[in-house]
Design an enzyme around this catalytic site. Structure first.
Site, mmCIF file in Angstrom:
data_model
loop_
_atom_site.group_PDB
_atom_site.id
_atom_site.type_symbol
_atom_site.label_atom_id
_atom_site.label_comp_id
_atom_site.label_asym_id
_atom_site.label_seq_id
_atom_site.Cartn_x
_atom_site.Cartn_y
_atom_site.Cartn_z
ATOM 1 N N ARG A 1 -13.803 15.243 -33.337
ATOM 2 C CA ARG A 1 -13.118 16.309 -32.616
ATOM 3 C C ARG A 1 -13.588 17.626 -33.217
ATOM 4 O O ARG A 1 -12.881 18.286 -33.944
ATOM 5 C CB ARG A 1 -11.586 16.176 -32.712
ATOM 6 C CG ARG A 1 -10.999 14.969 -32.024
ATOM 7 C CD ARG A 1 -10.651 15.121 -30.567
ATOM 8 N NE ARG A 1 -11.733 14.984 -29.624
ATOM 9 C CZ ARG A 1 -11.553 14.599 -28.350
ATOM 10 N NH1 ARG A 1 -10.360 14.279 -27.903
ATOM 11 N NH2 ARG A 1 -12.566 14.543 -27.517
ATOM 12 N N TYR B 1 0.833 -1.200 0.000
ATOM 13 C CA TYR B 1 0.000 0.000 0.000
ATOM 14 C C TYR B 1 0.868 1.250 0.000
ATOM 15 O O TYR B 1 0.545 2.245 -0.638
ATOM 16 C CB TYR B 1 -0.932 0.023 1.223
ATOM 17 C CG TYR B 1 -1.982 1.101 1.105
ATOM 18 C CD1 TYR B 1 -3.224 0.832 0.530
ATOM 19 C CD2 TYR B 1 -1.714 2.412 1.521
ATOM 20 C CE1 TYR B 1 -4.170 1.828 0.368
ATOM 21 C CE2 TYR B 1 -2.658 3.411 1.368
ATOM 22 C CZ TYR B 1 -3.879 3.117 0.794
ATOM 23 O OH TYR B 1 -4.815 4.100 0.627
ATOM 24 N N PHE C 1 -19.144 14.515 -25.521
ATOM 25 C CA PHE C 1 -18.775 13.672 -26.668
ATOM 26 C C PHE C 1 -18.666 12.195 -26.303
ATOM 27 O O PHE C 1 -18.859 11.329 -27.151
ATOM 28 C CB PHE C 1 -17.459 14.155 -27.298
ATOM 29 C CG PHE C 1 -16.300 14.153 -26.326
ATOM 30 C CD1 PHE C 1 -16.104 15.228 -25.480
ATOM 31 C CD2 PHE C 1 -15.430 13.089 -26.255
ATOM 32 C CE1 PHE C 1 -15.052 15.222 -24.573
ATOM 33 C CE2 PHE C 1 -14.369 13.081 -25.365
ATOM 34 C CZ PHE C 1 -14.190 14.159 -24.512
ATOM 35 N N LYS D 1 -0.260 7.573 -23.336
ATOM 36 C CA LYS D 1 0.122 7.897 -24.722
ATOM 37 C C LYS D 1 1.604 7.564 -24.912
ATOM 38 O O LYS D 1 1.953 6.418 -25.103
ATOM 39 C CB LYS D 1 -0.166 9.363 -25.016
ATOM 40 C CG LYS D 1 -1.657 9.682 -25.213
ATOM 41 C CD LYS D 1 -2.390 9.884 -23.928
ATOM 42 C CE LYS D 1 -3.778 10.463 -24.116
ATOM 43 N NZ LYS D 1 -4.530 10.511 -22.852
ATOM 44 N N PHE E 1 -7.950 21.469 -24.144
ATOM 45 C CA PHE E 1 -8.219 20.043 -24.226
ATOM 46 C C PHE E 1 -9.401 19.766 -23.315
ATOM 47 O O PHE E 1 -9.553 20.382 -22.271
ATOM 48 C CB PHE E 1 -7.019 19.160 -23.875
ATOM 49 C CG PHE E 1 -7.355 17.712 -24.075
ATOM 50 C CD1 PHE E 1 -7.509 17.201 -25.358
ATOM 51 C CD2 PHE E 1 -7.622 16.880 -23.005
ATOM 52 C CE1 PHE E 1 -7.921 15.892 -25.570
ATOM 53 C CE2 PHE E 1 -8.034 15.560 -23.207
ATOM 54 C CZ PHE E 1 -8.170 15.070 -24.491
ATOM 55 N N THR E 2 -10.246 18.825 -23.716
ATOM 56 C CA THR E 2 -11.538 18.581 -23.065
ATOM 57 C C THR E 2 -11.435 18.441 -21.541
ATOM 58 O O THR E 2 -12.031 19.228 -20.798
ATOM 59 C CB THR E 2 -12.178 17.317 -23.662
ATOM 60 O OG1 THR E 2 -11.229 16.243 -23.584
ATOM 61 C CG2 THR E 2 -12.539 17.544 -25.128
HETATM 62 N N1 F0G Z 1 -4.085 16.004 -22.142
HETATM 63 C C1 F0G Z 1 -4.114 15.626 -23.428
HETATM 64 C C2 F0G Z 1 -3.448 16.469 -24.460
HETATM 65 C C3 F0G Z 1 -4.775 14.445 -23.788
HETATM 66 O O1 F0G Z 1 -4.793 14.081 -25.061
HETATM 67 C C4 F0G Z 1 -5.411 13.672 -22.781
HETATM 68 C C5 F0G Z 1 -6.162 12.485 -23.133
HETATM 69 C C6 F0G Z 1 -5.344 14.119 -21.457
HETATM 70 C C7 F0G Z 1 -4.669 15.286 -21.176
HETATM 71 C C8 F0G Z 1 -6.030 13.376 -20.349
HETATM 72 O O2 F0G Z 1 -5.378 12.193 -20.069
HETATM 73 O O3 F0G Z 1 -7.030 10.419 -20.698
HETATM 74 O O4 F0G Z 1 -5.062 9.923 -19.248
HETATM 75 O O5 F0G Z 1 -6.949 11.246 -18.376
HETATM 76 N N2 F0G Z 1 -6.511 12.222 -24.302
HETATM 77 C C9 F0G Z 1 -7.204 11.050 -24.748
HETATM 78 C C10 F0G Z 1 -7.453 11.171 -26.234
HETATM 79 C C11 F0G Z 1 -8.433 10.724 -23.988
HETATM 80 O O6 F0G Z 1 -8.132 10.298 -26.775
HETATM 81 O O7 F0G Z 1 -6.950 12.105 -26.860
HETATM 82 P P1 F0G Z 1 -6.154 10.876 -19.582
#
Ligand code: F0G
Length: 458
Positions: free
Chosen positions: A383, A73, A450, A259, A125-126
């Site tokens: 997108r 842990y 989305f 990624k 970014f979303t």
């Molecule tokens: N920042 C960027 C530029 C991203 O592309 C993502 C995730 C995140 C932050 C958030 O990271 O998913 O590990 O919580 N992008 C994915 C995509 C979801 O499909 O582009 P996460």
């Protein structure tokens, strides 16, 4: 000089068999999914280009690392291995693991942003913007104008426009801006890189005004590759050294290990400031878990540490981006309108140009993604206006300039033959583009719509 092509710097040791579907099965599946590719069952997908996030293939070394998981842990061995990798490759003093990138975004937003603050960034970014808003901040886009133009040939369309930033500083005051959020290879702009020159200019400007720079370093190795290829003075530098130099221009970072770092789950928050680190390492206990695991198993931290090392390998990154460029060039040869220069993690089709007969509120990118799935079982992602969501204050839709379908390439997963099949499918859909109709949104969730919105055909 005779040509020397890239090729995969690995061989395949294990395969996952894919299910082939019929046109009728796909037509039913996408209808049932409300024309949202996120709501398809993965087993109904032939080639999955939904995302490059958590979908890459781990190496045998990473799988071997999984067996070294110290599932304690507190104070797991693997935490220290990961901490060492973060210091070595990125140079940050403190690191807190999180279950993925948005876990780190939540922590960063909560410890840095106060109600009424302004957070400038190189395109939204979303998840990043949502966490900034939930912490009481307002996001402002300070990316250069070229980024909003899908065919502008600028080599660094991820750059920050320092004049736009300066306007915000003059309007709101530097004390209202806790940090500038700068992303390496800007996802929503089509995987476009930021230049080292721009990062250094940003560093100098923010230093003068007492503003911090926080990096979204999710695809930093891919950005480093473009700097090496395109920026004067970097052609002989190693990817690893460029990655480190990028981090050196910042005060901390959020990272989605899913990624670049070639793992299926994991992320971290990195900081140089001890006080902020203390705050975040206390807060992480509330949301993710103890600061030495942050929602990850020991084995996940081990695999991420190894993935970080593999991500900066020269042959790896050349082949990774080589494959994306291969697909992009195939589509350009077919006159498909895509975002150029070709970005790092995928190909982005310009749905406004592909389907000029559709209004943006008829969700052209959403409709096109559904159409490509129906044609071949290739799963892509919207997108555009659906991803952009609504203004939290006014409730109005955001109308992004870029209305794109993203064909995101997982790392080390698909072959060149898969790329050919994808290009052929897009070509078939392009030939019948005049017959493609728009969509109507029939279900809209509150957050990050989305992911779960549903549509029906007009
Ligand atoms: N920042 C960027 C530029 C991203 O592309 C993502 C995730 C995140 C932050 C958030 O990271 O998913 O590990 O919580 N992008 C994915 C995509 C979801 O499909 O582009 P996460």
């Amino acid at each position: 000089m005779p040509k020397r092509s890239w090729a995969e710097p690995f061989k395949i040791k294990m395969v996952e068999l894919l299910k082939m579907t019929t046109p009728k099965q796909r037509k039913d599946a996408i209808k049932k999914a409300g024309y949202n590719t996120f709501l398809l069952k993965s087993e109904d997908v032939y080639i999955d280009l939904l995302t490059d996030s958590g979908t890459s293939a781990m190496s045998d070394r990473q799988w071997a690392g999984m067996m070294l998981g110290d599932e304690a842990y507190a104070g797991s061995k693997n935490f220290y291995t990961l901490e060492k990798a973060v210091k070595k490759y990125y140079g940050f003093k403190y690191m807190i693991p999180t279950h993925q990138g948005r876990g780190a975004e939540n922590l960063l937003s909560q410890i840095m942003i106060k109600q009424g603050d302004i957070v400038p960034g190189n395109m939204y970014f979303t998840t990043t913007r949502l966490h900034q808003e939930m912490a009481g901040g307002t996001f402002y886009d300070v990316i250069i104008d070229e980024a909003h133009d899908s065919t502008n040939p600028h080599p660094f369309k991820g750059n920050i426009d320092l004049n736009k930033l300066d306007d915000l500083v003059k309007k709101f005051g530097a004390e209202k801006i806790p940090y500038v959020c700068v992303a390496t290879t800007v996802n929503m702009a089509g995987g476009q890189p930021v230049s080292m020159e721009n990062l250094k200019a940003l560093r100098a400007y923010t230093h003068k005004h007492g503003i911090k720079v926080m990096l979204d370093m999710t695809r930093i190795a891919e950005n480093a590759y473009f700097i090496k290829e395109r920026e004067a003075g970097y052609s002989r530098r190693s990817i690893a050294s460029i990655v480190k130099e990028i981090c050196d221009q910042t005060d901390g970072a959020t990272f989605s290990g899913k990624k670049d770092a070639l793992v299926n789950i994991g992320g971290f928050l990195a900081l140089n400031d001890e006080k902020k680190y203390e705050e975040a390492s206390n807060l992480v206990v509330v949301f993710e878990g103890l600061h030495t695991y942050g929602g990850l198993a020991g084995r996940d931290m081990e695999a991420m540490a190894i993935g970080i090392e593999e991500s900066v390998d020269e042959n790896h990154i050349r082949a990774r981006i080589g494959q994306v460029i291969y697909l992009g060039e195939a589509l350009l040869d077919l006159n498909i309108p895509i975002v150029t220069p070709i970005g790092g993690h995928g190909i982005f089709i310009d749905a406004k140009k592909f389907l000029p007969h559709l209004e943006q509120l008829q969700f052209p990118a959403q409709a096109l993604a559904a159409e490509i799935y129906e044609d071949s079982g290739v799963r892509t992602m919207e997108r555009g206006i659906v991803s952009a969501g609504r203004n939290a204050k006014t409730g109005d839709h955001y109308y992004p300039e870029l209305e794109l379908v993203r064909l995101t390439i997982p790392r080390r997963v698909y072959t060149q033959a898969h790329m050919d099949v994808i290009a052929e499918s897009v070509e078939r859909v392009y030939k019948k583009r005049h017959k493609i109709t728009g969509l109507e949104m029939v279900y809209e969730p509150t957050y990050l719509r989305f992911f779960q919105a549903k549509f029906k055909k007009l």
